[in-house]
Scaffold this active site. Structure first.
Site, PDB file in Angstrom:
ATOM      1  N   GLU A 128      49.144 -24.220  60.058  1.00 49.31           N
ATOM      2  CA  GLU A 128      49.426 -24.351  58.623  1.00 49.31           C
ATOM      3  C   GLU A 128      49.538 -25.817  58.217  1.00 49.31           C
ATOM      4  O   GLU A 128      49.155 -26.207  57.123  1.00 49.31           O
ATOM      5  CB  GLU A 128      50.718 -23.612  58.244  1.00 49.31           C
ATOM      6  CG  GLU A 128      50.629 -22.104  58.379  1.00 49.31           C
ATOM      7  CD  GLU A 128      49.629 -21.499  57.400  1.00 49.31           C
ATOM      8  OE1 GLU A 128      48.412 -21.664  57.639  1.00 49.31           O
ATOM      9  OE2 GLU A 128      50.041 -20.860  56.431  1.00 49.31           O
ATOM     10  N   THR A 181      45.794 -26.052  48.526  1.00 48.97           N
ATOM     11  CA  THR A 181      47.248 -25.932  48.709  1.00 48.97           C
ATOM     12  C   THR A 181      47.895 -27.312  48.594  1.00 48.97           C
ATOM     13  O   THR A 181      48.940 -27.472  47.951  1.00 48.97           O
ATOM     14  CB  THR A 181      47.568 -25.321  50.094  1.00 48.97           C
ATOM     15  OG1 THR A 181      46.856 -24.093  50.201  1.00 48.97           O
ATOM     16  CG2 THR A 181      49.046 -25.056  50.263  1.00 48.97           C
TER      17      THR A 181
END
Ligand code: ADP
Length: 307
Positions: A128, A181
């Site tokens: 991530e 993101t």
């Protein structure tokens, strides 16, 4: 066993009031991966179908999470990975998390499960970090544990699994626009007012209580976000309309999935979730933006073995 094929679920993170802490696993959409033991050390991604993503180990989240796993594992060999992407990268439904968790879950299984699920969350968080610059856990935790998860604390990492109310269904619409993101993090403020903090933690508590007691009204009342949604929704064309349509069609609540552009709505029962899907489609048909739409029950197991 030398080789395994797994289903890696899509996930909704940042569930309304639960920015960076609450996520849920979906059942109707996910990737597939094949992971194979090799004598050769290290991780090799030998196949990647469905999306244009790097095969290079250190540039792919599956490779990066896998290397974090290998570093701690008592194992002399390596692994080969094949990735069959069904979740579009950057969609906001945990495309990167599906790959990083699928890799470490399968490797752990092939070595006889030496690590706990919380250990696997830590390895997957390295993936991530590569995808978004932040090692958040609210997509990887539900992918590994199934159903809903609360990240009670990041240091030390403390994941609380929360079972899903049996009639809860998600409708997710993914307008085909790109929001990175990393970019949608940059626009967030780092301070919040006490007034908003009070509203937010009241809702988080209410949502958790509602999930445990299967109180659908309480879940609906608690699906509010006074901090992130007002800022991030500006990046998603049609967001206010979609939310209005979803709620009038019977959804309990509606918010941004992950960092967007996907939008989720929760409903009681599949029939309502399908009606919500029909209602929110119209917004993007009218604006002229292509979209994908999914109606899914909650996946209570997380990653699973497939034949
Ligand atoms: P999502 O919220 O859908 O996971 P992110 O923006 O968090 O989307 O992650 C997508 C980013 O991660 C993209 O920049 C993509 O290139 C990168 N990436 C690297 N490996 C993978 C992978 N195996 N699957 C998905 N995305 C990957």
């Amino acid at each position: 066993m030398e080789e395994i094929r797994v289903f890696c679920p899509a996930t909704i993170a940042n569930i309304s009031c639960g920015f960076d802490v609450l996520g849920v696993a979906l059942d109707a959409v996910g990737d597939e991966m094949v992971v194979r033991k090799t004598h050769e050390k290290g991780i090799r991604i030998t196949k990647l179908e469905g999306q244009d993503l790097p095969l290079e180990t250190k540039k792919n989240v599956a490779g990066v999470a896998g290397l974090a796993f290998l570093e701690k594992a008592d194992y002399n060999g390596g692994f080969e990975i094949e990735i069959y992407k069904k979740i579009k990268a950057g969609s906001g439904i945990g495309s990167s998390a599906a790959s990083s968790t699928g890799a470490v879950w399968a490797m752990n299984y092939l070595l006889g499960n030496p690590f706990s699920k919380t250990d696997l969350v830590k390895f997957a968080m390295e993936g991530e970090k590569l995808a978004s610059g932040v090692a958040h856990a609210d997509n990887v935790a539900p992918a590994l544990f199934g159903a809903f998860t609360l990240v009670r604390s990041y240091t030390p990492l403390d994941i609380i699994p929360i079972k899903n109310p049996s009639e809860l269904f998600a409708t997710v619409i993914h307008p085909q626009i790109e929001i990175k993101t990393a970019d949608s993090r940059k626009i967030l403020k780092t301070n919040i007012s006490l007034e908003n903090g009070i509203k937010q933690w009241g809702n988080v508590g209410g949502l958790i209580a509602g999930l445990f007691t299967e109180d659908y009204d309480l879940i609906g009342r608690s699906l509010e976000d006074h901090i992130i949604e007002p800022i991030r929704s500006i990046l998603i064309p049609g967001f206010d309309d979609v939310k209005k349509e979803a709620l009038s069609a019977g959804a309990m609540g509606c918010g941004i999935s992950g960092s967007g552009p996907s939008i989720f709505a929760f409903s009681k029962g599949k029939q309502t979730a399908d009606i919500v899907a029909d209602a929110i489609k119209k917004t993007y048909q009218n604006i002229g933006i292509d979209f994908d739409i999914h109606v899914s029950k909650i996946n209570s197991e997380g990653i699973k073995i497939i034949k």
